[in-house]
Write a protein that holds these residues in place. Structure first.
Motif, short mmCIF file in Angstrom:
data_model
loop_
_atom_site.label_atom_id
_atom_site.label_comp_id
_atom_site.label_asym_id
_atom_site.label_seq_id
_atom_site.Cartn_x
_atom_site.Cartn_y
_atom_site.Cartn_z
N VAL A 1 3.72 -3.30 0.90
CA VAL A 1 4.52 -4.01 1.93
C VAL A 1 3.99 -3.65 3.31
CG1 VAL A 1 6.77 -4.01 3.07
CG2 VAL A 1 6.65 -4.32 0.60
N SER A 2 3.82 -2.36 3.54
CA SER A 2 3.37 -1.90 4.85
C SER A 2 1.99 -2.44 5.18
CB SER A 2 3.37 -0.38 4.87
OG SER A 2 3.00 0.11 6.12
N ASN B 1 3.74 13.34 3.54
CA ASN B 1 2.60 12.43 3.57
C ASN B 1 2.67 11.48 4.76
OD1 ASN B 1 0.92 13.19 1.40
ND2 ASN B 1 2.45 12.42 -0.03
N ASN C 1 6.07 0.06 -1.44
CA ASN C 1 6.21 0.25 0.00
C ASN C 1 4.86 0.26 0.71
OD1 ASN C 1 9.00 0.28 0.53
ND2 ASN C 1 9.14 2.27 -0.49
N LEU C 2 3.86 0.84 0.06
CA LEU C 2 2.52 0.84 0.66
C LEU C 2 1.97 -0.58 0.74
CD1 LEU C 2 1.27 4.06 -1.15
CD2 LEU C 2 1.71 3.85 1.31
N PRO D 1 8.89 -1.46 4.73
CA PRO D 1 8.61 -0.37 3.79
C PRO D 1 9.62 0.77 3.92
CG PRO D 1 7.11 -0.23 5.66
CD PRO D 1 8.02 -1.41 5.93
N SER E 1 -2.84 -6.37 2.13
CA SER E 1 -4.25 -6.44 2.46
C SER E 1 -4.95 -5.17 2.02
CB SER E 1 -4.40 -6.64 3.97
OG SER E 1 -5.37 -5.76 4.52
N LYS F 1 7.03 -6.51 -6.49
CA LYS F 1 8.39 -6.68 -5.96
C LYS F 1 9.36 -7.14 -7.04
CE LYS F 1 8.30 -7.97 -1.18
NZ LYS F 1 8.42 -9.01 -0.17
N GLY G 1 7.93 2.21 -6.97
CA GLY G 1 8.61 2.11 -5.68
C GLY G 1 7.70 2.52 -4.54
N LYS H 1 -6.08 1.62 5.49
CA LYS H 1 -5.66 2.18 6.79
C LYS H 1 -4.49 3.14 6.67
CE LYS H 1 -7.48 -0.88 10.29
NZ LYS H 1 -7.29 -2.24 10.82
N LEU H 2 -3.63 2.88 5.67
CA LEU H 2 -2.50 3.79 5.46
C LEU H 2 -2.98 5.17 5.04
CD1 LEU H 2 -0.10 1.33 3.66
CD2 LEU H 2 0.28 2.37 5.89
N TYR H 3 -4.18 5.22 4.51
CA TYR H 3 -4.76 6.50 4.07
C TYR H 3 -5.70 7.09 5.12
CZ TYR H 3 -2.80 5.84 -0.58
OH TYR H 3 -1.94 5.70 -1.65
N GLU I 1 -7.62 -3.87 3.27
CA GLU I 1 -7.95 -3.09 4.46
C GLU I 1 -6.71 -2.37 4.98
OE1 GLU I 1 -9.86 -5.53 7.39
OE2 GLU I 1 -9.96 -3.86 8.81
N GLY I 2 -5.58 -3.06 4.93
CA GLY I 2 -4.32 -2.45 5.36
C GLY I 2 -3.97 -1.24 4.51
N TYR J 1 -0.10 9.86 -1.15
CA TYR J 1 1.23 9.30 -1.43
C TYR J 1 1.60 9.28 -2.91
CZ TYR J 1 1.05 7.38 3.37
OH TYR J 1 0.97 7.21 4.72
N ASN K 1 0.90 -5.22 4.30
CA ASN K 1 0.98 -6.68 4.27
C ASN K 1 -0.01 -7.25 3.24
OD1 ASN K 1 1.90 -9.21 4.87
ND2 ASN K 1 0.71 -9.42 6.77
N VAL L 1 4.78 -3.42 9.78
CA VAL L 1 3.91 -4.11 8.84
C VAL L 1 2.67 -4.58 9.58
CG1 VAL L 1 3.73 -6.08 7.30
CG2 VAL L 1 5.82 -4.72 7.36
N ARG L 2 1.54 -4.35 8.95
CA ARG L 2 0.23 -4.65 9.51
C ARG L 2 0.16 -6.10 10.01
NH1 ARG L 2 -4.14 -6.91 7.43
NH2 ARG L 2 -6.23 -6.16 7.99
#
Lengths: 434, 434
Positions: B418-419, A415, B415-416, A268, B423, B394, B411, B429-431, B425-426, B270, B421, A433-434
């Motif tokens: 991708v980070s 952020n 990235n979110l 990312p 999911s 992508k 964009g 988690k970014l939030y 849940e993933g 974000y 993966n 990456v998770r």
């Protein structure tokens, strides 16, 4: 040994400097370019001009390709497939050492190695050797070079890499062909972010009513220093954009290499992606051929140095501090993004640090936090809170909001810092990456 | 009971509709505005115009404030402090029910409650009651309303809230004053992102060489549908921006409420932050008073409906798919951002879902993934991979890169994803602050 004849393709700003430096060092250099004025200038500088790729390569046991893009490199090396232009490979003798110094995707550098084998030319000692440092250092033979190749090829080409680079600035990157380009790519993460941060900072400063020269003075003495800021701000203050020294299209190409590879490898690239959209907007505005310092015109149509400040000394200090806080926050996250990407692609992190800290990607934040970030990634130690960065960046973004001033990088960096709860480890995790 | 007289402050697009709806329902409504033409129009519609806040409030046991900003609300309620304009409070009788329907920060709504107490007016039944639905539904009395207040105040004001809202669209949000505004705020996360996504999608489509009408047709039948897209695209295709129906400045104000509160509460907004920077750029271009659909002009100076496609049917299908993929990816992450923010501020998530799914923030992605996201947050179950979203986004971002087309939201959303993966849940988690 007697000085060998060298072939050279691509006499642009960087290539011309490199090729004429070799001429000055006493080598016979045959230079190819498609632009006649460059050939004339090269001849005047003592080089041998050539209008044929094949001829420029004939009997040269060393050859350097320094064109703008992977596509150009492909045509230069292998020909354009029409038979009209045969490319250098047909001219190059057995056992030649070939340096590709252009900034290209590592996948492309690897494809050259493979194609050489496929066409029966695994006799070529191929070195993936992108450079950094700008036209002046190119002409001085003091570039930073990131070289990836077989050890046999490095053995063959080292003397030539030494000629082109400063004494401590030749970095042979473990991993063979592609590793040099990967190292350049992660270095350009810093460049891509920090070039835009110059314009974002000056645009913000103009809206704050700050004078450009005062901003420059303050920033370069502060923790917001970056090589890019110090370098580009000279041109910002004089509007030296036409064409200036580094076109927007160049950083657009490098940014594209980063984000394409990031997509391919599922990394990312938060800030580089944010920067890329603004670079596209700049190209759309017609700024592509202008110096990248001129991107500040997306923020203000008036010259930055036309702002006449009416602020009291205290107000001025407060507002200069906002600009410093903005850059400091962006540069910290840029350091994280670059180092995390290096880790993701498997590069030696201490070497990236050593290289970038004194190259165009350098910044006070990278210098101060780079080793800590590497220590967290490599040893699991070094965790540190950067709560001051978070608080100050918040204040800057808050102020920009009242001015309705876009902070593409500042907003994105904030952020990430928020999500990481102002922890270096937390920031790195956002890039894992998770 | 006989129909009580109602006081009303703020006869703008929304307020005028609400006030005249009450007139049509047989109420005596005294309306205040600073803009004489609105007062004239209100009189013609059967209302009682007033040029004094004090007079508009005198002896009214119910009063509605529907001004544009918290600052205006403050002056309307408490006066401007100069004594020149006393505000409504001095005129309002003991035991009055006061509805604040403007979109304001929840902190502001709470400050009104506190200030009423501080000035000895805790007899006022104050209801924090922002609305959603647009001018047409305001005039029909079929708005969505998010009301937060003491149960005593809700008891007093419910009949009036019912008059203004559709049968199933009055949402009394637990948590008292401030909860209504918080609910509106997290709803506006969807609005702020999805309004910009309309322009980003049409800008991308224009660069792809797609005709605007075909894009609209395709998107509204696809998983990329959003209420905003269906609503705004009518104006995009006719360039109905001057002034159109919803000015850029309105969403800029709402976006500011979101990102200010996010900074205050350490929530990483974000996509709304990314959108905010582009809104600022639009204001800077002079688009502030124009309809927000006109932000597409940041991408293309030609009208969207002037594109004449020369694509083959297969090419067209591929390219329309890029646009659908872009919107689908953005809307999915928007759903995550909105629900995660609701969780962060402690709002009842099922209520947000019920409300937003049929309001201006609605989208096919929110509808499809909202309950799963809530289930993950509330029960720890419901994890799902959204790998198809990732792959398709992508591909869209990749295509935009070849066209040098800025995708600010696309964009960032990529990235979110991708980070995370790919999911759910993933993504959540970014939030979640570390």
């Amino acid at each position: 040994m007697s000085k060998p004849a060298i072939g050279f393709c691509g006499l642009g700003a960087m290539g011309f400097g490199m090729a004429t430096h070799l001429v000055k060092q006493g080598y016979e250099v045959t230079g190819f370019d498609v632009w006649q004025p460059s050939l004339d200038k090269f001849k005047a500088a003592g080089g041998i001009p050539s209008t044929s790729l094949f001829e420029s390569a004939k009997d040269k046991t060393f050859y350097i390709v320094m064109v703008a893009t992977a596509q150009q490199a492909q045509t230069a090396i292998f020909g354009d497939g029409t038979g009209k232009d045969e490319g250098i490979l047909k001219g190059l003798p057995q056992g030649v050492t070939l340096l590709l110094c252009s900034t290209v995707p590592s996948e492309y550098a690897k494809s050259v190695e493979k194609e050489l084998k496929d066409v029966g030319r695994d006799d070529v000692f191929f070195i993936d050797a992108p450079v950094s440092g700008g036209a002046i250092r190119a002409a001085d033979g003091t570039l930073s070079i990131m070289a990836g190749a077989s050890s046999a090829a490095i053995d063959k080409g080292k003397w030539l890499l030494d000629e082109l680079s400063a004494p401590t600035k030749l970095f042979v990157v473990a991993g063979g062909v592609g590793a040099g380009s990967n190292m350049k790519m992660v270095h350009q993460v810093l460049a891509a972010i920090q070039i835009l941060s110059v314009s974002e900072a000056f645009g913000f400063a103009a809206k704050l009513g700050l004078e450009g020269t005062e901003v420059r003075e303050k920033v370069i003495k502060s923790e917001a220093w970056s090589w890019m800021f110090e370098n580009r701000s000279v041109r910002t203050l004089t509007e030296d954009y036409f064409p200036g020294a580094s076109a927007v299209t160049i950083i657009v190409k490098d940014t594209g290499i980063i984000t394409s590879m990031a997509r391919l490898l599922n990394f990312p690239s938060y800030l580089v992606s944010a920067a890329e959209q603004v670079y596209f907007a700049a190209v759309d505005k017609g700024y592509g051929a202008n110096d990248d310092a001129g991107i500040v015109r997306l923020w203000t149509s008036e010259p930055v140095n036309s702002v006449k400040s009416t602020l009291s000394p205290e107000e001025k200090e407060t507002k200069l501090d906002f600009v410093v806080s903005l850059l400091t926050g962006i540069h910290l996250v840029a350091a994280v993004e670059s180092i995390a990407f290096a880790k993701h692609v498997g590069l030696p992190l201490p070497q990236l640090y050593e290289l970038a800290v004194e190259a165009a990607g350098g910044s006070t934040q990278f210098k101060g936090f780079g080793t800590k970030l590497i220590s967290i990634l490599e040893n699991g130690t070094g965790e540190e809170e950067v709560r001051d960065h978070l608080g100050r960046l918040k204040a800057a973004v808050n102020e920009a909001q009242t001015l309705k001033c876009p902070l593409y990088l500042g907003g994105a960096a904030l952020n990430l810092l928020v999500s990481a709860n102002a922890s270096l480890e937390g920031l790195l995790k956002l890039y894992t990456v998770r």
